[in-house]
Design a protein around this motif. Structure first.
Motif, PDB file in Angstrom:
ATOM      1  N   HIS A  49       0.939  -1.358   0.049  1.00 13.09           N
ATOM      2  CA  HIS A  49      -0.091  -0.045  -0.031  1.00 13.09           C
ATOM      3  C   HIS A  49       0.802   1.228   0.022  1.00 13.09           C
ATOM      4  CE1 HIS A  49      -3.512  -2.501   0.643  1.00 13.09           C
ATOM      5  NE2 HIS A  49      -2.669  -3.163   1.610  1.00 13.09           N
ATOM      6  N   VAL A 102      -0.021   4.254   1.587  1.00  8.28           N
ATOM      7  CA  VAL A 102       0.191   4.646   2.982  1.00  8.28           C
ATOM      8  C   VAL A 102      -0.386   3.673   3.905  1.00  8.28           C
ATOM      9  CG1 VAL A 102      -0.670   6.635   4.308  1.00  8.28           C
ATOM     10  CG2 VAL A 102       0.078   7.231   1.932  1.00  8.28           C
ATOM     11  N   ASN A 138      -4.863  10.421  10.152  1.00  8.36           N
ATOM     12  CA  ASN A 138      -5.671   9.612   9.459  1.00  8.36           C
ATOM     13  C   ASN A 138      -6.612  10.683   8.588  1.00  8.36           C
ATOM     14  OD1 ASN A 138      -4.747   7.118  10.474  1.00  8.36           O
ATOM     15  ND2 ASN A 138      -6.429   6.996  11.850  1.00  8.36           N
ATOM     16  N   PHE A 157      -4.702  11.995   5.787  1.00 12.02           N
ATOM     17  CA  PHE A 157      -4.463  11.247   4.368  1.00 12.02           C
ATOM     18  C   PHE A 157      -5.872  11.028   3.662  1.00 12.02           C
ATOM     19  CE2 PHE A 157      -0.304   9.870   6.715  1.00 12.02           C
ATOM     20  CZ  PHE A 157       0.498  10.339   5.315  1.00 12.02           C
ATOM     21  N   GLN A 158      -6.743  10.736   4.639  1.00 18.85           N
ATOM     22  CA  GLN A 158      -8.001  10.592   3.893  1.00 18.85           C
ATOM     23  C   GLN A 158      -8.379  11.903   3.212  1.00 18.85           C
ATOM     24  OE1 GLN A 158     -10.061   9.860   7.777  1.00 18.85           O
ATOM     25  NE2 GLN A 158     -10.125   7.580   7.399  1.00 18.85           N
ATOM     26  N   VAL A 178      -5.062   8.280  -2.946  1.00 20.61           N
ATOM     27  CA  VAL A 178      -4.027   7.825  -2.108  1.00 20.61           C
ATOM     28  C   VAL A 178      -4.681   6.401  -1.681  1.00 20.61           C
ATOM     29  CG1 VAL A 178      -2.881   8.117   0.312  1.00 20.61           C
ATOM     30  CG2 VAL A 178      -3.093  10.064  -1.155  1.00 20.61           C
ATOM     31  N   ASP A 179      -3.708   5.352  -1.692  1.00 16.18           N
ATOM     32  CA  ASP A 179      -4.049   4.134  -1.511  1.00 16.18           C
ATOM     33  C   ASP A 179      -3.633   3.851  -0.066  1.00 16.18           C
ATOM     34  OD1 ASP A 179      -3.972   1.472  -0.961  1.00 16.18           O
ATOM     35  OD2 ASP A 179      -2.569   0.890  -2.073  1.00 16.18           O
ATOM     36  N   LEU A 180      -4.527   4.320   0.936  1.00 17.35           N
ATOM     37  CA  LEU A 180      -4.592   4.344   2.254  1.00 17.35           C
ATOM     38  C   LEU A 180      -4.966   3.052   3.039  1.00 17.35           C
ATOM     39  CD1 LEU A 180      -4.011   5.833   4.923  1.00 17.35           C
ATOM     40  CD2 LEU A 180      -6.044   6.914   4.616  1.00 17.35           C
ATOM     41  N   ILE A 211      -5.475   1.910   7.187  1.00 13.29           N
ATOM     42  CA  ILE A 211      -5.313   2.189   8.519  1.00 13.29           C
ATOM     43  C   ILE A 211      -5.544   0.790   9.391  1.00 13.29           C
ATOM     44  CG2 ILE A 211      -6.317   3.585  10.474  1.00 13.29           C
ATOM     45  CD1 ILE A 211      -7.113   5.898   8.137  1.00 13.29           C
ATOM     46  N   VAL A 231       3.486   5.681  10.631  1.00  9.56           N
ATOM     47  CA  VAL A 231       3.487   5.599   9.361  1.00  9.56           C
ATOM     48  C   VAL A 231       4.368   5.499   8.704  1.00  9.56           C
ATOM     49  CG1 VAL A 231       2.438   7.665   7.927  1.00  9.56           C
ATOM     50  CG2 VAL A 231       1.500   7.692  10.020  1.00  9.56           C
ATOM     51  N   VAL A 256       5.003   5.364   4.288  1.00  8.80           N
ATOM     52  CA  VAL A 256       4.562   6.030   2.914  1.00  8.80           C
ATOM     53  C   VAL A 256       5.730   5.375   1.876  1.00  8.80           C
ATOM     54  CG1 VAL A 256       4.173   7.928   1.381  1.00  8.80           C
ATOM     55  CG2 VAL A 256       3.707   8.185   3.886  1.00  8.80           C
ATOM     56  N   LEU A 316       4.910  10.599  -1.303  1.00  8.30           N
ATOM     57  CA  LEU A 316       3.737   9.967  -1.891  1.00  8.30           C
ATOM     58  C   LEU A 316       3.883   9.751  -3.548  1.00  8.30           C
ATOM     59  CD1 LEU A 316       1.176  12.032  -0.052  1.00  8.30           C
ATOM     60  CD2 LEU A 316       1.362   9.694  -0.002  1.00  8.30           C
TER      61      LEU A 316
END
Length: 117
Positions: free
Chosen positions: A30, A32, A47, A50-51, A56-58, A60, A88, A90, A114
């Motif tokens: 992923h 992130v 969170n 990033f949301q 962004v491929d996040l 959590i 975290v 990245v 990123l």
């Protein structure tokens, strides 16, 4: 009795090794990955940041909602020397916690990470 203790130790080492493989796999799959806790205000800020970013491929992981969450946090501490959350990554690179992420966002280095593939 010695064998019993060796079995426990060996089993624990195997589980920790499996957890490390899981962490490494998630971090590499992923863009992130945030290792987080649902009750943590700093995690919520990270969170949300990033949301709010499009495309962004996040992922959590809420450690307090996983049965192996404390063990994952212990393995993360061994890997990163950081015992707190959020923790975290990245593009498979350890960034740090909330203050590190917010500072990287502010100075533009987070966007560079990123964009790195």
């Amino acid at each position: 009795m010695g064998n019993f203790l060796a079995t426990i130790s060996s089993s624990n080492t195997t589980k920790m090794s499996d957890l490390k493989q899981f962490i490494e796999s998630e971090n590499s799959k992923h863009q992130v990955v945030v290792w987080s806790k649902s009750s943590c205000g700093y995690c919520a800020r990270t969170n949300q940041l990033f949301q709010s970013m499009p495309n962004v491929d996040l992922v959590i992981h809420q450690l307090d909602q996983r049965s192996d969450g404390s063990q994952i946090q212990a393995v993360l501490q061994q890997m990163t020397k950081q015992g707190t959350v959020p923790n975290v990554f990245v593009n498979n690179q350890h960034v740090g916690g909330n203050s590190d992420v917010q500072a990287a966002h502010k100075n533009g280095s987070l966007q560079k990470l990123l964009n790195k593939k």
